[in-house]
Design an enzyme around this catalytic site. Structure first.
Site: not given
Ligand SMILES: [Zn+2]
Length: 257
Positions: A155-156, A159, A165, A211
């Site tokens: 996930h990071e 980014h 998101h 999320y």
């Molecule tokens: Zn995030």
């Protein structure tokens, strides 16, 4: 500006969540074989995890200045360093998470030699990353206590490749309802729609970038994000990149060209 874990508006809600988190963390050792069950603690650490430059949008930035550069061999090398504070087990988990990008997309995370632009993976207070390539050294934090899990690492890293998101996609209102009544105004920015390049891919509830339904809630048990029309659809998985996540990386970086 920098989103951090525990960036919470209400002290009572924070106390509740801290109690929940400490309870969950006690179970971490037991649950390592079932990362999806760790969502409670992981989500707390990941809320507000995106360090967003307000002046641009990674997925729609001019001349792709915020993307990593493709070499003549068609690979997109992303140099990285890993802090010596991580254990060899944790370093292995980071490498394993990267290996999926390296094998399924044209992104190649490579140990930095002397490149000026690179991702510095550090053990800071939470899980967070900048959006896209910022130029120079950019920190990606994986707090040892709660962030060093396959899906969270991915996930990071995603980014850092330029992905927002999922629930902030420009067309999200067709797929989720944001329950603003359970969100404190100081955290509204985490739910603002972005002018995203959706790469002609469907909205993906199973994205590792989506999320969970209780993210940033001000009232325990109240959803801030509800899928529509079927509210029971699962969101917020952190097992790893979805098929669509991988497809998008390949599209954004022109991996098949
Ligand atoms: Zn995030």
């Amino acid at each position: 500006m920098r989103g951090r874990a525990w960036d919470r508006p209400s002290s009572s809600s924070r106390r509740e969540m801290e109690a929940l988190r400490s309870m969950l963390l006690q179970c971490v050792e037991m649950l390592q074989m079932a990362p999806s069950l760790l969502l409670g603690s992981a989500e707390l650490l990941m809320e507000g995890d995106l360090v967003v430059p307000r002046t641009r949008n990674a997925l729609a930035c001019g001349n792709n200045a915020c993307l990593w550069k493709k070499s003549s061999n068609g690979k997109v090398e992303v140099p990285y360093t890993v802090s010596s504070s991580f254990s060899s087990y944790e370093k292995g988990a980071i490498e394993t998470a990267m290996s999926v990008f390296n094998t399924q997309t044209c992104i190649k995370f490579v140990p930095r030699s002397s490149e000026s632009d690179y991702v510095a993976i550090e053990n800071r207070d939470g899980c967070f990353s900048s959006l896209g390539r910022t130029g120079g050294r950019q920190e990606l934090s994986l707090k040892r206590d709660g962030c060093v899990y396959h899906g969270i690492i991915q996930h990071e890293l995603n980014h850092a490749l330029g992905f927002y998101h999922e629930q902030t996609r420009s067309d999200r209102d067709q797929y989720v309802t944001i329950n603003w009544e359970y969100i404190d105004p100081t955290t509204y920015h985490n739910f603002q729609k972005q002018i995203t390049n959706n790469l002609d891919t469907p909205y993906d509830y199973s994205s590792v970038m989506h999320y969970g339904r209780y993210a940033f809630t001000t009232q325990y048990g109240k959803e801030t994000i509800t899928p529509i029309p079927d509210s029971r659809v699962e969101i917020g998985q952190r097992m790893g990149l979805s098929r669509t996540d991988i497809q998008r990386i390949n599209k954004l970086y022109g991996c098949c060209e």
